[in-house]
Design an enzyme around this catalytic site. Sequence first.
Site, PDB file in Angstrom:
ATOM      1  N   ASP A 421       0.868  -1.180   0.000  1.00 40.63           N
ATOM      2  CA  ASP A 421       0.000   0.000   0.000  1.00 40.63           C
ATOM      3  C   ASP A 421       0.904   1.228   0.000  1.00 40.63           C
ATOM      4  OD1 ASP A 421      -1.704   2.116   0.568  1.00 40.63           O
ATOM      5  OD2 ASP A 421      -2.895   0.998   2.036  1.00 40.63           O
ATOM      6  N   HIS A 422       0.892   1.974  -1.117  1.00 43.30           N
ATOM      7  CA  HIS A 422       1.826   3.092  -1.262  1.00 43.30           C
ATOM      8  C   HIS A 422       1.457   4.285  -0.385  1.00 43.30           C
ATOM      9  CE1 HIS A 422       5.351   4.608  -3.083  1.00 43.30           C
ATOM     10  NE2 HIS A 422       5.213   4.008  -4.256  1.00 43.30           N
ATOM     11  N   ARG A 423       0.300   4.245   0.249  1.00 41.78           N
ATOM     12  CA  ARG A 423      -0.009   5.288   1.230  1.00 41.78           C
ATOM     13  C   ARG A 423       0.811   5.099   2.497  1.00 41.78           C
ATOM     14  NH1 ARG A 423      -6.250   4.331   2.163  1.00 41.78           N
ATOM     15  NH2 ARG A 423      -5.344   2.250   2.452  1.00 41.78           N
TER      16      ARG A 423
END
Length: 451
Positions: A421-423
């Site tokens: 998850d790039h967040r």
Amino acid sequence: MAVKDFALPDLGEGLTESELVSWKVAVGDSVRLNQIIAEVETAKALVELPAPYDGRVSRLYVEPGVTVAVGEPLVAFEVAGAEPETAPAAASGGQAEVPEPTLVGYGARPDATSRPVRRARPGLTGAPGAASHGQTASPIASTAIAAATAAAAERPRATPPVRRLARERGIDLATVTGTGERGLVTRQDLDAVTTSPRMSETSGANRLPVAAATTAPARGDTRIPIRGVRKATAEAMVRSAFSAPQATVFVTVDVTATSQLVERLRARTETAEARPGLLAVVAKALCLAIRRTPDVNARWDDTAQEIVQSGAVHLGIAAATPRGLLVPVVRDADLLPLPELAAAIRSLAETARAGRTAPADLTGGTITITNVGVFGVDAGTPILTPGEAAILALGAVRRQPWEHDGAIALRDVVTLALSFDHRIVDGQQASRLLSDVGRILHDPGSVLALV
């Protein structure tokens, strides 16, 4: 002697309905408290339902294949020395009756006093034993039984695919004798009618000749109801794909040293019983690598606008089962020695394939491993389990030419893929975690530099 209903209990984990898979008892059977009477399938697991009373089965309200809501009656028992049940409308003071809890750790929700309408599979009507032993049905049960009887009289019993095939072939199901369970008309029954002399005589201009039907039978589409594990998996994957920006990094590693380590561990008396394999070693390597990069062992709390890093590694192990994809969770995997971790993974996988995983064992994971290598696949881009920041895919081990000590040699090589998850996780963090896992697998002794 009083008759008491047993409703589908609240099985926990937010599940509001289940499909009745099979009955383990029949009308007239005597049962003991906690004896298994039925098997139901939730969106997560098969669950065995124990009897809440000592008594005799007087009625089965539901047929296998019917989806039942929590609080809806499943079965009635004749129970000695019990007070007759009172309908909610007759309760004193105008208050609804609170369902009696069972003695097996779960029961119907206190507010589940109504009887939701059953959503049966098309073609499945009525309930076995509904009018046995001279029992007087309640108004609701009588209406349901009458409707089921009328429906059965109006049209033959058949599944939706068979009905569609009958329409395509121009066959009136009322003229077909069903040979399936309880008179169910099957595809084979339609084939028999299509190839029979009687059918060839009455066929219209658009009917295939008998010889053509025999050599090239009609091939209709098969419709598979979306429910149970498949429905839950689909919903989870859509939610994951459209709620978190996902990226994937890859690394291909020479794991010959790990393959040799696994062979030695399986030969040693103290670890042979656990049968550690590559998956267990990868799981252990991941747990160790998380110590250096705890950012991946986290979740996104949208409500609080916080990133929550888990203090423990609850490791999900994706398992392909006859019912679909399940992800049972090894609790506190980072605290387990390799033999115990291997045993836990094997036990959870076997339980999942047998359809006996408890719903509670399918929740609470913080990071997941999926072993696509068992299908002969080299790599993939796995979709995150909802609520987790990363998932590691293990590919197939290939024996192939590889650079080793300045020369080309045959080595065991595997590809690892980490979706994240790039967040929550940046590329640098994901790459460091994956590199650490790869380094451990390439040289198990390098783990000493990580702890």
